[in-house]
Design an enzyme around this catalytic site. Sequence first.
Site, PDB file in Angstrom:
ATOM      1  N   ASN A   9       0.812  -1.212   0.157  1.00 56.19           N
ATOM      2  CA  ASN A   9       0.144   0.112   0.160  1.00 56.19           C
ATOM      3  C   ASN A   9       0.768   1.198   0.087  1.00 56.19           C
ATOM      4  O   ASN A   9       1.677   1.599   1.029  1.00 56.19           O
ATOM      5  CB  ASN A   9      -1.039   0.125   1.263  1.00 56.19           C
ATOM      6  N   TRP A  10       1.080   1.855  -1.152  1.00 55.11           N
ATOM      7  CA  TRP A  10       2.076   2.906  -1.308  1.00 55.11           C
ATOM      8  C   TRP A  10       1.459   4.277  -0.675  1.00 55.11           C
ATOM      9  O   TRP A  10       1.953   5.126  -0.601  1.00 55.11           O
ATOM     10  CB  TRP A  10       2.275   3.424  -2.774  1.00 55.11           C
ATOM     11  N   LYS A  11       0.266   4.463  -0.130  1.00 50.23           N
ATOM     12  CA  LYS A  11      -0.549   5.735   0.332  1.00 50.23           C
ATOM     13  C   LYS A  11      -0.149   6.735  -0.629  1.00 50.23           C
ATOM     14  O   LYS A  11      -0.247   6.483  -1.950  1.00 50.23           O
ATOM     15  CB  LYS A  11       0.175   5.816   1.705  1.00 50.23           C
ATOM     16  N   HIS A  95      -9.320   1.545   5.005  1.00 49.34           N
ATOM     17  CA  HIS A  95      -8.059   1.498   5.754  1.00 49.34           C
ATOM     18  C   HIS A  95      -8.201   2.532   7.113  1.00 49.34           C
ATOM     19  O   HIS A  95      -9.060   3.643   6.811  1.00 49.34           O
ATOM     20  CB  HIS A  95      -7.174   2.125   4.731  1.00 49.34           C
ATOM     21  N   GLU A  97      -6.520   5.114   7.994  1.00 49.83           N
ATOM     22  CA  GLU A  97      -6.310   6.421   7.477  1.00 49.83           C
ATOM     23  C   GLU A  97      -7.615   7.020   6.884  1.00 49.83           C
ATOM     24  O   GLU A  97      -7.886   8.286   6.966  1.00 49.83           O
ATOM     25  CB  GLU A  97      -5.178   6.404   6.825  1.00 49.83           C
ATOM     26  N   GLU A 165      -5.202  -4.821  10.540  1.00 52.77           N
ATOM     27  CA  GLU A 165      -4.167  -3.863  10.656  1.00 52.77           C
ATOM     28  C   GLU A 165      -4.145  -2.894  11.896  1.00 52.77           C
ATOM     29  O   GLU A 165      -5.343  -2.007  12.002  1.00 52.77           O
ATOM     30  CB  GLU A 165      -4.023  -2.659   9.699  1.00 52.77           C
ATOM     31  N   GLY A 171       2.770   2.557  10.925  1.00 52.24           N
ATOM     32  CA  GLY A 171       3.689   3.675  10.653  1.00 52.24           C
ATOM     33  C   GLY A 171       4.568   3.912  11.909  1.00 52.24           C
ATOM     34  O   GLY A 171       4.933   5.052  11.887  1.00 52.24           O
ATOM     35  N   SER A 211       3.673  -1.851  10.370  1.00 51.80           N
ATOM     36  CA  SER A 211       5.168  -2.060  10.508  1.00 51.80           C
ATOM     37  C   SER A 211       5.733  -3.290  10.117  1.00 51.80           C
ATOM     38  O   SER A 211       6.698  -3.715  10.990  1.00 51.80           O
ATOM     39  CB  SER A 211       5.329  -1.517  12.086  1.00 51.80           C
ATOM     40  N   GLY A 232       3.112  -0.873   4.265  1.00 51.68           N
ATOM     41  CA  GLY A 232       3.068   0.419   3.804  1.00 51.68           C
ATOM     42  C   GLY A 232       4.278   0.822   3.537  1.00 51.68           C
ATOM     43  O   GLY A 232       4.956   0.556   2.528  1.00 51.68           O
ATOM     44  N   GLY A 233       5.195   1.316   4.479  1.00 47.94           N
ATOM     45  CA  GLY A 233       6.424   1.966   4.335  1.00 47.94           C
ATOM     46  C   GLY A 233       7.626   1.074   3.616  1.00 47.94           C
ATOM     47  O   GLY A 233       8.433   1.518   2.574  1.00 47.94           O
TER      48      GLY A 233
HETATM   49  P1  13P Z   1       3.196   0.742   7.623  1.00 40.41           P
HETATM   50  O1  13P Z   1       3.702  -0.583   6.960  1.00 40.41           O
HETATM   51  O2  13P Z   1       4.001   1.837   7.059  1.00 40.41           O
HETATM   52  O3  13P Z   1       2.982   0.599   9.097  1.00 40.41           O
HETATM   53  O4  13P Z   1       1.729   0.696   7.046  1.00 40.41           O
HETATM   54  C1  13P Z   1       0.999  -0.146   7.146  1.00 40.41           C
HETATM   55  C2  13P Z   1      -0.343   0.069   6.572  1.00 40.41           C
HETATM   56  O5  13P Z   1      -1.138   1.060   6.938  1.00 40.41           O
HETATM   57  C3  13P Z   1      -0.815  -0.757   5.412  1.00 40.41           C
HETATM   58  O6  13P Z   1      -2.073  -0.344   4.692  1.00 40.41           O
END
Ligand code: 13P
Length: 249
Positions: A9-11, A95, A97, A165, A171, A211, A232-233
Amino acid sequence: MRKPLVAGNWKMYKTPKETEEFLKAFLPFVQNNEIAEIAICPPYTSLYIAHQQIKDTSIKLGAQDVHWEDEGAFTGKISCKMLRDSGCHYVIIGHSEQRTYFYETDETVNKKIKKVLSNHLVPILCVGETLEQRNQNQQKEIVKMQIEKAFQTIKDIGETVIAYEPVWAIGTGINATPEQAQEMHNFIRSLIQSLFNQEVAEKIRIIYGGSLKPENAKEIFSQKDIDGGLVGGASLKPDSFYKIIQSVI
Ligand code: 13P
């Protein structure tokens, strides 16, 4: 046997040009991959270019959200048909967010899942508790409510993937321990069994997000009810994303 899924997930990261550069570096790594299903979920503006690069590979494309209407005067929104025509297979729904910053509710999640399923796309439904809820030991109650509401009046969830999640792990660099994650995944699988049936529960893929890193992925993925990850990251760099994919073995 459930085929593990590792999705990035590149956000709100990567322009179309950066997407192209990422894939140029990443594709050689995964040419012969048969271990896991791999997906990337870039921003809308990168979907077209990503599709051009991955259409002849086994990598799947996903979007990070969708609107529940077919079309109309909904400035800023994107429909399922647009996503399908851009080469998407998956759509992330609910999600944290989106829930925290953009007014996503269990009701809008339910509408989106229905629309995604009827358009032959595959939802990745995100659920998870906040730190405050975990501190009060409410994680199961919260996740149960999110899932029940997300699937309300839906009889066939098709290939839907659930991503557990925990909000406190997203994050933050603080991942759920393998035991904490396994306990929740097992709980979710039992819940699916009670909402649908055993066959659906055994088939559904429940992936972990929060994470994930090359250093912790193997232990987390080795848990019985964990069928991969939503990253994510660490999915933004070809080498770290690939290391996480390799951890699925
Ligand atoms: P991180 O891997 O950056 O913690 O993000 C997880 C995420 O929100 C995947 O959708």
